[in-house]
Every structure is written in structure tokens, then in C-alpha cells.
Write a protein that holds these residues in place. Structure first.
Motif, PDB file in Angstrom:
ATOM      1  N   SER A  63       0.981   6.723   1.950  1.00  0.00           N
ATOM      2  CA  SER A  63       0.969   6.410   3.370  1.00  0.00           C
ATOM      3  C   SER A  63       2.334   5.928   3.849  1.00  0.00           C
ATOM      4  N   SER A  64       2.941   6.681   4.756  1.00  0.00           N
ATOM      5  CA  SER A  64       4.233   6.265   5.307  1.00  0.00           C
ATOM      6  C   SER A  64       4.101   4.949   6.063  1.00  0.00           C
ATOM      7  N   ALA A  65       3.007   4.788   6.788  1.00  0.00           N
ATOM      8  CA  ALA A  65       2.810   3.565   7.567  1.00  0.00           C
ATOM      9  C   ALA A  65       2.721   2.346   6.649  1.00  0.00           C
ATOM     10  N   ASN A  66       1.975   2.473   5.553  1.00  0.00           N
ATOM     11  CA  ASN A  66       1.844   1.353   4.624  1.00  0.00           C
ATOM     12  C   ASN A  66       3.176   1.041   3.952  1.00  0.00           C
ATOM     13  N   LEU A  67       3.915   2.073   3.560  1.00  0.00           N
ATOM     14  CA  LEU A  67       5.207   1.857   2.912  1.00  0.00           C
ATOM     15  C   LEU A  67       6.212   1.243   3.881  1.00  0.00           C
ATOM     16  N   GLU A  68       6.152   1.634   5.124  1.00  0.00           N
ATOM     17  CA  GLU A  68       7.052   1.046   6.119  1.00  0.00           C
ATOM     18  C   GLU A  68       6.710  -0.424   6.322  1.00  0.00           C
ATOM     19  N   THR A  69       5.418  -0.741   6.306  1.00  0.00           N
ATOM     20  CA  THR A  69       5.000  -2.147   6.386  1.00  0.00           C
ATOM     21  C   THR A  69       5.536  -2.925   5.198  1.00  0.00           C
ATOM     22  N   ALA A  70       5.436  -2.332   3.999  1.00  0.00           N
ATOM     23  CA  ALA A  70       5.945  -2.978   2.789  1.00  0.00           C
ATOM     24  C   ALA A  70       7.441  -3.252   2.898  1.00  0.00           C
ATOM     25  N   LEU A  71       8.170  -2.296   3.450  1.00  0.00           N
ATOM     26  CA  LEU A  71       9.614  -2.458   3.621  1.00  0.00           C
ATOM     27  C   LEU A  71       9.914  -3.583   4.608  1.00  0.00           C
ATOM     28  N   GLN A  72       9.205  -3.599   5.719  1.00  0.00           N
ATOM     29  CA  GLN A  72       9.445  -4.610   6.751  1.00  0.00           C
ATOM     30  C   GLN A  72       9.098  -6.017   6.263  1.00  0.00           C
ATOM     31  N   LEU A  73       8.083  -6.128   5.411  1.00  0.00           N
ATOM     32  CA  LEU A  73       7.655  -7.435   4.899  1.00  0.00           C
ATOM     33  C   LEU A  73       8.500  -7.907   3.725  1.00  0.00           C
ATOM     34  N   GLY A  74       9.337  -7.027   3.180  1.00  0.00           N
ATOM     35  CA  GLY A  74      10.182  -7.407   2.053  1.00  0.00           C
ATOM     36  C   GLY A  74       9.543  -7.187   0.699  1.00  0.00           C
ATOM     37  N   CYS A  75       8.505  -6.377   0.649  1.00  0.00           N
ATOM     38  CA  CYS A  75       7.853  -6.081  -0.637  1.00  0.00           C
ATOM     39  C   CYS A  75       8.693  -5.121  -1.474  1.00  0.00           C
ATOM     40  N   VAL A  76       9.457  -4.265  -0.813  1.00  0.00           N
ATOM     41  CA  VAL A  76      10.281  -3.266  -1.498  1.00  0.00           C
ATOM     42  C   VAL A  76      11.646  -3.200  -0.815  1.00  0.00           C
ATOM     43  N   ASP A  77      12.624  -2.682  -1.572  1.00  0.00           N
ATOM     44  CA  ASP A  77      13.954  -2.450  -1.004  1.00  0.00           C
ATOM     45  C   ASP A  77      14.048  -1.054  -0.385  1.00  0.00           C
ATOM     46  N   ARG A  78      13.335  -0.122  -0.966  1.00  0.00           N
ATOM     47  CA  ARG A  78      13.264   1.235  -0.443  1.00  0.00           C
ATOM     48  C   ARG A  78      11.994   1.873  -0.981  1.00  0.00           C
ATOM     49  N   TYR A  79      11.654   3.030  -0.428  1.00  0.00           N
ATOM     50  CA  TYR A  79      10.418   3.664  -0.883  1.00  0.00           C
ATOM     51  C   TYR A  79      10.548   5.174  -0.884  1.00  0.00           C
ATOM     52  N   THR A  80       9.625   5.798  -1.579  1.00  0.00           N
ATOM     53  CA  THR A  80       9.548   7.245  -1.677  1.00  0.00           C
ATOM     54  C   THR A  80       8.081   7.629  -1.814  1.00  0.00           C
ATOM     55  N   HIS A  81       7.779   8.869  -1.520  1.00  0.00           N
ATOM     56  CA  HIS A  81       6.423   9.379  -1.720  1.00  0.00           C
ATOM     57  C   HIS A  81       6.271  10.059  -3.084  1.00  0.00           C
ATOM     58  N   GLN A  82       7.372  10.204  -3.811  1.00  0.00           N
ATOM     59  CA  GLN A  82       7.358  10.949  -5.069  1.00  0.00           C
ATOM     60  C   GLN A  82       7.442  10.004  -6.269  1.00  0.00           C
TER      61      GLN A  82
END
Length: 279
Positions: free
Chosen positions: A34-53
Motif C-alpha cells: 500500500s502506497s498510502a500506508n508506506l507514505e504514512t510510515a515515512l511521514q511518521l518516521g518509521c522508515v527512511d525510504r520505502y519500496t514495493h519490491q
């Protein structure tokens, strides 16, 4: 320390948040659908970057944490295998361990896998529910059957960074314990909910604190729990069989032996009170 977290939900998101805040990880790479969930994770500081792969997520990672439903873990192992080196440590957070440990044979270096299970969570899901203190003082069980010593040490260091308390046991013992203390209670909560739904859903509105406490876990992710029930089916069926025998015996006592009922209830009350005093 580069950490890849595949599955950035409540557990994965909380872990990423804590590992970044504690300094254990220099970079956390998240992976999910989910792009929306990963973007939330990025905004909250859970991750530095993300990918779908998944394959991209683990490239260059020192530690890979698979935090997806147990049914998907084998496929994830296969997907990341080409980028898993002899220096990469892989762990998971699933609440069933024997099936996951068996799936680790799909990895190119199975001895670099350390099974794990943090005993923490809520009925909420998704990165939006992430909490850096989720694991504080909780148990985090590892099942390092045949794992390299340095792989165990790395996972133990990660657990320490979360504030959790490390405990080791066999995968078989883990599944037996959690069939009783987690999987069976969830099954019973879902079963009671289904009975109420069939009888009269309006009955829920009459329930007090006891019913709300019991039914709270039935608000958990249905797909996740379906997968857990299936993955730990042998141990869960054994526990359910014993529970069924005890329930039938108690029902029989209610109709024939009130003193025996009172004695059973008193024994259970003493057990629960003693458990509360030690936790």
C-alpha cells in the motif's frame, strides 16, 4: 546498520520507529503493497525510504525483518533470496514458529535465520498505529534452531534496542504455549462473536465491561488470524480439544453438582489472582 522491514504495519512500523529513534539502525527501508500506508510510515518516521519490491528492500541490508502475515512468509523468503548473502541476517515477527522455521529452508543461508515473536500488539493495524514504546518490557521470544551465533547476537541486539525482554525456546514449545495463551482465546472470542451475530447482534449493546474485555480481541485483523489458526492448526486443535472436554464437564457439573462448580471457579480465581501478582 541497514535494516529492511517487509510489512510496515503495527509491528513493523513500531519496530522501524524504535530502531531509528534508538540509533540501532542507520537506515530503515520499508516494503509493502500500500502506497498510502508506506507514505504514512515515512511521514511518521518509521522508515527512511520505502519500496514495493522486497528484492529492492533487502539489497545491502544487514538485517531483514519479515513482518507480514505468516501465510506469506515463505513467498517473501523466495522473493528476497537472490539478494540475501552469507552476511545478511533474517528474522520474523510471526506468532507461529514451526511453519516459519521450516520455510526458512527457502533462504540461501538458512543458518542466518532467527525466528522471532514479540509479545506485543493491539487490535489496531497499519503504520498509523505505530508506537515506538510498543515493545517496552514485553517478552520477545526467539527460536534459534541451528542459527549462527552471530546471527542470534544481532537479533538479540535489535530486541534490546526495542526495550523488550529476550527469551529463547524451541519452535515447537513456542507453538504449544501460544496455542493456549493467544490462539485459543482469539478463536473463542471470534466464536462467541459469531454466536451473538447469529442469535441477535443487538445483544452486544447489553454487554458490560466483562464482555467488552473478552470481545476486544475479536476486533483484530481477520485475515491475519485466519492465517495463524491454519499455520498452528495441530497445536490449536489439541488445545481446543482439551478446552471442549473441560467446558462440557463444567456444563455437566452446573446441572448436577453445584459444590463442584464452586470449587472449580474458586481454583480458577486463585490461579488468575496469583498470575496478576507476578506480572
Amino acid at each position: 546498520m541497514q535494516v529492511a522491514i517487509i510489512g510496515v504495519g503495527l509491528i513493523g512500523g513500531s519496530l522501524g520507529l524504535r530502531l531509528r529513534q534508538s540509533g540501532f539502525a542507520s537506515e530503515v527501508v520499508g516494503c509493502g503493497r500500500s502506497s498510502a500506508n508506506l507514505e504514512t510510515a515515512l511521514q511518521l518516521g518509521c522508515v527512511d525510504r520505502y519500496t514495493h519490491q522486497p528484492l529492492s528492500a533487502v539489497t545491502g541490508a544487514d538485517l531483514v525483518v519479515v513482518a507480514t502475515p505468516v501465510r506469506t512468509v515463505g513467498a517473501i523468503f523466495e522473493a528476497i533470496a537472490p539478494e540475501v548473502t552469507e552476511h545478511t541476517v533474517v528474522t520474523d515477527v510471526g506468532s507461529v514458529k514451526q511453519s516459519v522455521v521450516a520455510q526458512a529452508a527457502r533462504l540461501p543461508f538458512p543458518r542466518r535465520f532467527v525466528g522471532g515473536h514479540p509479545i506485543a500488539g493491539t487490535e489496531d493495524s497499519g503504520a498509523a498505529a505505530a508506537d515506538a514504546d510498543l515493545f517496552e518490557d514485553a517478552r520477545w521470544i526467539i527460536t534459534p534452531e541451528g542459527s549462527d551465533a552471530d546471527a542470534i547476537d544481532l537479533v538479540a541486539g535489535m530486541v534490546g534496542a526495542t526495550g523488550a525482554q529476550l527469551e529463547r525456546m524451541s519452535a515447537a514449545r513456542h507453538d504449544e504455549i501460544f496455542a493456549w495463551v493467544s490462539h485459543l482465546p482469539h478463536l473463542l472470542a471470534f466464536a462467541l462473536g459469531e454466536a451473538l451475530r447469529q442469535m441477535d447482534p443487538g445483544l452486544l449493546s447489553y454487554g458490560g465491561g466483562g464482555l467488552r474485555d473478552f470481545m476486544r480481541i475479536a476486533a483484530s485483523d481477520p485475515v491475519m488470524w485466519r492465517d495463524i489458526f491454519e499455520a498452528n492448526q495441530p497445536a490449536l486443535m489439541d488445545a481446543a480439544s482439551v478446552f471442549d472436554r473441560i467446558l462440557r464437564g463444567l456444563i455437566e457439573q452446573i446441572s448436577s453438582d453445584s459444590e463442584a462448580v464452586a470449587a472449580t471457579l474458586e481454583q480458577v480465581r486463585a490461579l488468575v489472582r496469583a498470575a496478576r501478582e507476578t506480572t
